[in-house]
Design an enzyme around this catalytic site. Structure first.
Site, PDB file in Angstrom:
ATOM      1  N   SER A 179       0.533  -1.298   0.058  1.00 28.48           N
ATOM      2  CA  SER A 179       0.165  -0.207   0.073  1.00 28.48           C
ATOM      3  C   SER A 179       0.599   1.433  -0.156  1.00 28.48           C
ATOM      4  O   SER A 179       0.420   2.367  -0.275  1.00 28.48           O
ATOM      5  CB  SER A 179      -0.855  -0.465   0.800  1.00 28.48           C
ATOM      6  OG  SER A 179      -1.875  -0.402   0.987  1.00 28.48           O
TER       7      SER A 179
ATOM      8  N   LYS B 231       0.603   3.303  -3.177  1.00 27.36           N
ATOM      9  CA  LYS B 231      -0.610   4.307  -3.034  1.00 27.36           C
ATOM     10  C   LYS B 231      -0.429   5.801  -3.045  1.00 27.36           C
ATOM     11  O   LYS B 231      -0.823   6.049  -4.121  1.00 27.36           O
ATOM     12  CB  LYS B 231      -1.696   3.777  -2.439  1.00 27.36           C
ATOM     13  CG  LYS B 231      -2.349   2.099  -2.823  1.00 27.36           C
ATOM     14  CD  LYS B 231      -3.380   2.419  -1.426  1.00 27.36           C
ATOM     15  CE  LYS B 231      -3.880   0.943  -1.453  1.00 27.36           C
ATOM     16  NZ  LYS B 231      -4.389  -0.066  -0.668  1.00 27.36           N
TER      17      LYS B 231
ATOM     18  N   TYR C 147      -2.300  -1.360 -10.799  1.00 27.56           N
ATOM     19  CA  TYR C 147      -2.893  -1.832  -9.492  1.00 27.56           C
ATOM     20  C   TYR C 147      -1.664  -2.407  -8.436  1.00 27.56           C
ATOM     21  O   TYR C 147      -0.488  -2.490  -7.569  1.00 27.56           O
ATOM     22  CB  TYR C 147      -3.293  -1.415  -8.932  1.00 27.56           C
ATOM     23  CG  TYR C 147      -4.648  -1.603  -7.589  1.00 27.56           C
ATOM     24  CD1 TYR C 147      -3.956  -0.640  -6.752  1.00 27.56           C
ATOM     25  CD2 TYR C 147      -4.356  -2.815  -6.520  1.00 27.56           C
ATOM     26  CE1 TYR C 147      -4.413  -0.947  -5.134  1.00 27.56           C
ATOM     27  CE2 TYR C 147      -4.746  -2.703  -5.822  1.00 27.56           C
ATOM     28  CZ  TYR C 147      -4.353  -1.584  -4.669  1.00 27.56           C
ATOM     29  OH  TYR C 147      -4.629  -1.722  -3.128  1.00 27.56           O
TER      30      TYR C 147
ATOM     31  N   TYR D  56      -4.151   2.638   7.969  1.00 28.02           N
ATOM     32  CA  TYR D  56      -5.477   1.971   8.389  1.00 28.02           C
ATOM     33  C   TYR D  56      -6.338   2.463   9.369  1.00 28.02           C
ATOM     34  O   TYR D  56      -6.743   3.374   9.488  1.00 28.02           O
ATOM     35  CB  TYR D  56      -5.019   0.461   8.265  1.00 28.02           C
ATOM     36  CG  TYR D  56      -4.770  -0.264   7.198  1.00 28.02           C
ATOM     37  CD1 TYR D  56      -4.812   0.329   6.016  1.00 28.02           C
ATOM     38  CD2 TYR D  56      -2.887  -0.835   7.637  1.00 28.02           C
ATOM     39  CE1 TYR D  56      -3.935  -0.800   5.022  1.00 28.02           C
ATOM     40  CE2 TYR D  56      -2.333  -0.932   6.512  1.00 28.02           C
ATOM     41  CZ  TYR D  56      -2.538  -1.090   5.281  1.00 28.02           C
ATOM     42  OH  TYR D  56      -1.603  -1.379   4.322  1.00 28.02           O
TER      43      TYR D  56
ATOM     44  N   VAL E 106       0.737  -3.710   4.069  1.00 25.98           N
ATOM     45  CA  VAL E 106       1.057  -5.137   4.638  1.00 25.98           C
ATOM     46  C   VAL E 106       1.880  -5.896   4.964  1.00 25.98           C
ATOM     47  O   VAL E 106       2.486  -7.000   4.805  1.00 25.98           O
ATOM     48  CB  VAL E 106      -1.050  -5.905   4.586  1.00 25.98           C
ATOM     49  CG1 VAL E 106      -1.648  -5.174   4.450  1.00 25.98           C
ATOM     50  CG2 VAL E 106      -0.666  -6.495   2.678  1.00 25.98           C
TER      51      VAL E 106
HETATM   52  N1  GLU Z   1      -2.244  -5.087  -2.680  1.00 24.35           N
HETATM   53  C1  GLU Z   1      -2.899  -5.025  -1.918  1.00 24.35           C
HETATM   54  C2  GLU Z   1      -4.345  -4.972  -1.638  1.00 24.35           C
HETATM   55  O1  GLU Z   1      -4.858  -4.211  -3.066  1.00 24.35           O
HETATM   56  C3  GLU Z   1      -2.724  -4.363  -0.979  1.00 24.35           C
HETATM   57  C4  GLU Z   1      -2.660  -4.153   0.862  1.00 24.35           C
HETATM   58  C5  GLU Z   1      -1.236  -3.015   1.419  1.00 24.35           C
HETATM   59  O2  GLU Z   1      -0.972  -2.737   2.001  1.00 24.35           O
HETATM   60  O3  GLU Z   1      -3.144  -2.216   1.970  1.00 24.35           O
HETATM   61  O4  GLU Z   1      -4.985  -6.195  -1.174  1.00 24.35           O
END
Ligand code: GLU
Length: 302
Positions: free
Chosen positions: A61, A64, A186, A238, A256
């Site tokens: 993530s 992002k 993504y 989160y 994660v």
């Molecule tokens: N690639 C993960 C997903 O889309 C991202 C997870 C993360 O690090 O929050 O579920």
């Protein structure tokens, strides 16, 4: 700085392995939990590090942030028509709120928000997954950064929930491209592998009013940099953003894969990595190390 990092490392080392490595895709479940590294990059581009700071890990993530920055470069304020800037208070991959709020994701750091931003980048670049990779290579000064295809493929195989978010946005006319194409970009970006040193360098422009020392260019305006940092502070961790602000007091983004980037505006950027996660999905040792850091330097953006 080096002795500060050495002290934090010694303090937090006993927590090694506490928590659980992400296991929602098989390729991440096999990462050894007993790893821990920290790197700091100051606003002159000098770095120092300790522990497993040169070990590449899946940025997940954290990608992002770079996805958003690249879109902000192109779409400016128009971007906020399609994605909000409020914390969600729900799990990062929840679908419930998206339906209630007519396909406009709460913020760019929940999965639906990141997918909407990826969709914007998909409309703009011929190969968006490579555009983001190349942007990250540039701002980190490391031309060798690349994706782990096994992780990307594994995520793609388990894509149902992300696909559902994207199709729901499409139903609300908030998604322009083919869902499968955007998911590919993504996941490829989530599967990029970087070290703590790479990520501390790559996120330094957020501590430096938008200016990148490594590519010698302005990435964001000073006002846009403040916007990204505000979003990181309210939505980057989160469902632990509140207690992270309370304990650590820095804008941060976790993934994660066990990485967390954090920004001390005007001073330096940090990346910590340890794959065992707490129940909120943030690295246990990473949060402890950042708590210790801000306590020791007596600093909080608040
Ligand atoms: N690639 C993960 C997903 O889309 C991202 C997870 C993360 O690090 O929050 O579920």
């Amino acid at each position: 700085m080096q002795s500060l990092l050495d002290d934090i490392y010694r303090e937090v080392l006993p927590l090694m392995g506490q928590g659980k490595v992400a296991d929602y895709i098989p390729a991440l479940a096999c990462v050894p939990p007993d790893q821990f590294g920290i790197a700091i990059c100051d606003n002159n581009g000098r770095t120092c590090s300790v522990g497993d700071a040169a070990t590449p890990f899946s940025i997940q993530s954290i990608s992002k942030v770079f996805n958003l920055v690249l879109a902000m470069n192109h779409y400016g304020e128009g971007l906020w028509q399609r994605v909000g800037c409020e914390p969600s208070g729900l799990p990062f991959n929840s679908l419930v709120q998206l339906e209630y709020e007519n396909g406009i994701p709460r913020n760019p750091f929940i999965n639906a928000g990141a997918l909407a931003i990826s969709d914007m980048n998909q409309s703009r670049f011929a190969s968006p997954h490579l555009a983001i990779r190349d942007f990250i290579r540039r701002v980190s000064g490391n031309p060798d950064i690349s994706a782990n295809h096994e992780v990307a493929d594994s995520e793609y195989e388990h894509r149902a929930r992300n696909a559902a978010s994207a199709y729901l946005m499409k139903a609300f006319n908030n998604f322009e491209n083919e869902v499968e194409d955007v998911l590919y970009s993504y996941f490829y970006n989530c599967a990029l592998e970087m070290t703590c040193v790479d990520l501390a360098k790559a996120s330094n422009f957020l501590a430096n009013r938008g200016y990148c020392e490594f590519s010698d260019e302005r990435i964001l305006s000073s006002a846009q940099t403040s916007q990204v940092n505000a979003l990181l502070a309210t939505s980057g961790m989160y469902n632990e953003a509140g207690s992270f602000a309370f304990q650590v007091g820095l804008p941060g983004k976790s993934g994660v894969g066990g990485g967390i980037i954090a920004v001390v505006p005007g001073r330096f950027s940090i990346c910590v990595f340890s794959p065992a996660l707490n129940t909120m999905g943030n690295s246990t040792q990473g949060v402890a190390a950042l708590t210790s850091l801000t306590r020791r330097i007596n600093w909080s953006v608040y």
